[in-house]
Design a protein around this motif. Structure first.
Motif, PDB file in Angstrom:
ATOM      1  N   HIS A   1      21.559 -65.249 -40.628  1.00 30.43           N
ATOM      2  CA  HIS A   1      22.247 -64.348 -41.558  1.00 30.43           C
ATOM      3  C   HIS A   1      23.304 -65.143 -42.336  1.00 30.43           C
ATOM      4  CE1 HIS A   1      25.079 -60.563 -41.802  1.00 30.43           C
ATOM      5  NE2 HIS A   1      24.810 -61.084 -42.977  1.00 30.43           N
ATOM      6  N   LEU A   2      23.125 -65.251 -43.653  1.00 29.60           N
ATOM      7  CA  LEU A   2      24.074 -66.021 -44.467  1.00 29.60           C
ATOM      8  C   LEU A   2      24.930 -65.096 -45.309  1.00 29.60           C
ATOM      9  CD1 LEU A   2      21.830 -68.884 -45.899  1.00 29.60           C
ATOM     10  CD2 LEU A   2      23.009 -68.753 -43.698  1.00 29.60           C
ATOM     11  N   LYS A   3      26.204 -65.445 -45.392  1.00 30.53           N
ATOM     12  CA  LYS A   3      27.097 -64.745 -46.324  1.00 30.53           C
ATOM     13  C   LYS A   3      27.097 -65.561 -47.607  1.00 30.53           C
ATOM     14  CE  LYS A   3      30.819 -65.093 -43.913  1.00 30.53           C
ATOM     15  NZ  LYS A   3      32.256 -64.949 -43.656  1.00 30.53           N
ATOM     16  N   THR A   4      26.611 -64.982 -48.683  1.00 30.45           N
ATOM     17  CA  THR A   4      26.611 -65.735 -49.942  1.00 30.45           C
ATOM     18  C   THR A   4      27.359 -64.937 -51.006  1.00 30.45           C
ATOM     19  OG1 THR A   4      24.513 -64.776 -50.614  1.00 30.45           O
ATOM     20  CG2 THR A   4      24.408 -66.888 -49.455  1.00 30.45           C
ATOM     21  N   ILE A   5      27.661 -65.645 -52.079  1.00 30.04           N
ATOM     22  CA  ILE A   5      28.371 -64.987 -53.183  1.00 30.04           C
ATOM     23  C   ILE A   5      27.469 -65.018 -54.407  1.00 30.04           C
ATOM     24  CG2 ILE A   5      30.366 -65.180 -54.729  1.00 30.04           C
ATOM     25  CD1 ILE A   5      31.845 -66.431 -52.283  1.00 30.04           C
ATOM     26  N   LYS A   6      27.152 -63.824 -54.885  1.00 29.54           N
ATOM     27  CA  LYS A   6      26.283 -63.760 -56.062  1.00 29.54           C
ATOM     28  C   LYS A   6      27.088 -64.273 -57.262  1.00 29.54           C
ATOM     29  CE  LYS A   6      22.801 -60.784 -58.068  1.00 29.54           C
ATOM     30  NZ  LYS A   6      21.809 -59.771 -57.793  1.00 29.54           N
ATOM     31  N   GLY A   7      26.567 -65.265 -57.954  1.00 28.97           N
ATOM     32  CA  GLY A   7      27.295 -65.837 -59.099  1.00 28.97           C
ATOM     33  C   GLY A   7      28.159 -67.016 -58.720  1.00 28.97           C
ATOM     34  N   LYS A   8      28.076 -67.452 -57.456  1.00 30.86           N
ATOM     35  CA  LYS A   8      28.958 -68.498 -56.922  1.00 30.86           C
ATOM     36  C   LYS A   8      29.103 -69.707 -57.866  1.00 30.86           C
ATOM     37  CE  LYS A   8      31.042 -71.040 -53.715  1.00 30.86           C
ATOM     38  NZ  LYS A   8      32.404 -70.792 -53.267  1.00 30.86           N
ATOM     39  N   GLY A   9      30.350 -70.077 -58.103  1.00 32.43           N
ATOM     40  CA  GLY A   9      30.617 -71.320 -58.816  1.00 32.43           C
ATOM     41  C   GLY A   9      30.915 -71.145 -60.291  1.00 32.43           C
ATOM     42  N   LEU A  10      30.512 -70.035 -60.889  1.00 27.99           N
ATOM     43  CA  LEU A  10      30.895 -69.774 -62.283  1.00 27.99           C
ATOM     44  C   LEU A  10      31.738 -68.502 -62.261  1.00 27.99           C
ATOM     45  CD1 LEU A  10      27.712 -70.515 -64.453  1.00 27.99           C
ATOM     46  CD2 LEU A  10      29.637 -71.991 -63.910  1.00 27.99           C
ATOM     47  N   ASP A  11      32.966 -68.682 -62.652  1.00 27.38           N
ATOM     48  CA  ASP A  11      33.948 -67.620 -62.513  1.00 27.38           C
ATOM     49  C   ASP A  11      33.479 -66.280 -63.090  1.00 27.38           C
ATOM     50  OD1 ASP A  11      36.409 -67.098 -61.465  1.00 27.38           O
ATOM     51  OD2 ASP A  11      37.327 -67.053 -63.478  1.00 27.38           O
ATOM     52  N   PHE A  12      32.962 -66.343 -64.339  1.00 29.30           N
ATOM     53  CA  PHE A  12      32.568 -65.089 -64.993  1.00 29.30           C
ATOM     54  C   PHE A  12      31.411 -64.414 -64.253  1.00 29.30           C
ATOM     55  CE2 PHE A  12      28.812 -66.983 -66.816  1.00 29.30           C
ATOM     56  CZ  PHE A  12      29.163 -68.308 -67.037  1.00 29.30           C
ATOM     57  N   ALA A  13      30.519 -65.225 -63.665  1.00 23.54           N
ATOM     58  CA  ALA A  13      29.371 -64.642 -62.954  1.00 23.54           C
ATOM     59  C   ALA A  13      29.803 -64.082 -61.598  1.00 23.54           C
ATOM     60  CB  ALA A  13      28.283 -65.688 -62.777  1.00 23.54           C
TER      61      ALA A  13
END
Ligand code: TPP
Ligand code: DXP
Ligand code: MG
Length: 611
Positions: A275-287
């Motif tokens: 089970h991974l916790k990820t961030i949708k749009g990770k790495g580009l602030d606006f995304a």
């Protein structure tokens, strides 16, 4: 020229180099989707995972299956498609999804959500019968997880003694925020682990003080409570199904990811899930701030108003007068129902990626006495075929279905073109299929459905696209309409052209040019006998044009009428032949596969036109 896969190279990189490479990948993906269109936020969320995955597993030998595969761009970049990636989603270019005909590393094609675990199981069973031993890995998002297909497949793992490895990407998002109990459960685990890392930080800074000690003790009590209620629930769901659970793990920490990927690689006792916790749009602030907006990036700087928005505003207007529910399957924004929801949140129900369940539920909602709308893309409605027949049509339940993206969608390609709905609906008794000619017609048909109510299940199909119009004007001009066909242009009666639905609007310049009588078809099942009697005669040229497969399409209504009435005319049918339409822009595909303006002109102006 064949490209050398890059996944060998990343195995030699240290963590600093990997971080730099991850940034480069993000930049390349962003630049490409800005130019070509494509899925941004979901791919930004899988950069570190894919790097770690291909350092631990071997994409040459291990079977890795990406669900939906809209997040598999990094997989493509690492498996021999770095340079060709610049052609992403263009005609003859790299597909936006996995495709077994594009690369040997794409083990299963996708585009529709929820197929990964079934495909992984199928591979495993096939290998097992041949005594082949391979790692089989399915990767799916938390949005896809709540689809019926994933849940049905998870249910089988233990009983068939599966050893597949699952990676769950938990970013709390489908296209919009995730819905349902499972999503809530996963989100709780994320919060609890965020709490653990917060606690560690507080501990370091306050440990030495008395106040710090008190906070630490208080936190410990909370922690124990959380551990009990949250962790047990998480483990419970998967482990009760016989699936060994690992996690949750930070999906953006390559070192940590590698450690856990090694665990699941070495786990041989049965199926397991990481089970991974990820961030949708990770790495580009606006995304990161607006993952929904950047789920799909469209490069077209258009000021036209989409048909989906017309639907949203029309329903919003109707909502002031009528009580109803509109169901969506995880496509609130895409379908324009977000516009209705802004003012009437209680009227929009999102069940997630569960198209068959939604159709059935909608039937029952209508039986409960409430006007009911179901708004689903034509391609995703394919999933609900039996629900439409068995639950809706057979019982003649008058639900209003809005089939968005009916026809050629463009760059998403063959998995997403909505070019089968006329065929799959035409064969079902008791239903009505409407094909509005333009935005106003679409709004009027929806309006009429409410004002006059429906007496049978009614499907209104309309394409991806829009018109340059003012929505306020559309709303101001709403009126009750009938569903007869329209004479768009009275020209040479020896050339009769039947144009289905919105192609009337989209190709209006072409119709003006042609020496022909143009008839706009607004209703597929109840053919307009009056018009047919007037215009279909011996020794004329008849042409039908539809944005649908020719097999089972509208053309067959005209063909059978001509045969029944023994009319001696020539019939030419334009639409999609017995093939899958590739990706490309909507316009180029319409010209090449559907309308074919040059061929029509050749037909009309050739001396041998009448056979
Ligand atoms: C059957 C089906 N319904 C709807 C969609 C549209 N769709 C594509 S991606 C997506 C969200 C999937 O969420 P998740 O699996 O969590 O992936 P994420 O984008 O969050 O990484 C949806 C609803 C689809 N592809 N297939
Ligand atoms: C991957 C998927 O199925 C959707 O994200 C789809 O690409 C949406 O396309 P629209 O841009 O037409 O909403
Ligand atoms: Mg998600």
């Amino acid at each position: 020229m064949k490209e050398k896969p890059l996944y060998y190279a990343i195995r030699k990189m240290n963590y600093e180099q990997l971080d730099r490479f991850a940034n480069r990948i993000r930049k390349y993906i962003y630049e490409t989707v800005k130019k070509n269109t494509g899925h941004l936020s979901s791919n930004l969320g899988t950069v570190e995972l894919t790097l770690a995955l291909y350092r631990v597993f071997d994409p040459e030998k291990d079977i890795i299956i990406w669900d939906t595969s809209h997040q598999a761009y990094i997989h493509k970049l690492l498996t021999g498609r770095w340079h060709s990636f610049s052609t992403l989603r263009q005609r003859h270019g790299i597909s936006g999804f996995t495709n077994i005909n594009e690369s040997k590393y794409d083990y299963f094609g996708a585009g529709h959500a929820g197929t990964s675990v079934a495909a992984a199981l199928g591979y495993e069973l096939g290998f097992r019968s041949q005594n082949i031993n391979k790692n089989v890995i399915a990767i799916f998002g938390d949005g896809a997880m709540t689809s019926g297909m994933i849940l049905e497949s998870l249910n089988q793992l233990k009983s068939i003694n599966s050893k597949i490895k699952i990676i769950l990407l938990n970013n709390e998002m489908s296209i919009s925020p995730n819905v349902g109990a499972l999503a809530k459960m996963l989100n709780k685990i994320r919060i609890s682990t965020d709490y653990f890392s917060l606690k560690e930080k507080i501990k370091v800074s306050l440990e030495s003080t008395d106040v710090g000690q008190d906070i630490e003790n208080a936190l410990k009590k909370v922690k124990d409570g959380i551990k009990h209620t949250v962790y047990n629930n998480a483990l419970g769901v998967f482990e009760d199904m016989g699936i060994k659970y690992y996690g949750p793990v930070d999906g953006h920490n390559i070192k940590e990811l590698e450690k856990y990927l090694e665990f699941i690689k070495n786990y041989k006792d049965g199926p397991c899930i990481l089970h991974l916790k990820t961030i949708k749009g990770k790495g580009l602030d606006f995304a990161e701030k607006n993952p929904t907006k950047f789920h799909g990036v469209n490069n077209k700087k258009t000021t036209s108003t989409s048909y989906s928005k017309v639907v949203g505003y029309t329903l919003k207007n109707i909502a002031s007068k009528h009580n109803f529910i509109a169901y969506t399957a995880a496509m609130e924004e895409g379908t324009g129902l977000n516009i209705l929801k802004e003012k009437y949140p209680e009227k929009v129900i999102d069940f997630g990626i569960t198209e068959p369940s939604i159709v059935t539920a909608a039937g029952a909602t209508r039986l409960a006495g409430l006007f009911t709308v179901v708004d689903i893309y034509s391609t995703f409605m394919q999933r609900a075929f039996d629900s439409i027949i068995h639950d809706i049509a057979l019982q003649k339940i008058p639900v209003l279905f809005l089939l968005d993206r009916a026809g050629i969608v463009g760059e998403d390609g063959p998995t997403h073109h909505g070019v089968f709905d006329i065929s799959y609906l035409r064969l079902i008794p008791n239903i009505e299929i409407l094909t509005p000619l333009n935005a106003q017609d679409l709004a009027n048909m929806i309006f009429t459905s409410f004002e006059k109510d429906l007496n049978k299940p009614t499907f209104i199909r309309f394409p991806r696209g829009g018109e340059y119009l003012n929505v306020d004007e559309i709303i101001a001009n709403l009126k009750i309409v009938d569903y007869s066909w329209k004479i768009i242009k009275r020209g040479n009666d020896k050339n009769i052209i039947f144009v289905v639905g919105q192609l009337v609007e989209e190709y209006k310049k072409l119709w003006e040019e042609l020496d022909a009588t143009i008839i706009g078809v607004r209703n597929i099942k109840n053919i307009d006998e009056h018009i047919l009697q007037l215009y279909l005669k011996d020794n004329i040229n008849v042409i039908t044009i539809e944005e649908n497969s020719l097999k089972g399409g509208f053309n067959e209504e005209i063909k059978s009428y001509i045969l029944k009435k023994k009319i001696k005319c020539s019939l030419h049918t334009f639409g999609i032949k017995d093939e899958f339409v590739p990706q490309g822009t909507r316009k180029e595909l319409l010209n090449e596969f559907v309308v074919k303006p040059d061929e029509i002109k050749k037909l009309l102006y050739s001396t041998e036109k009448i056979k």
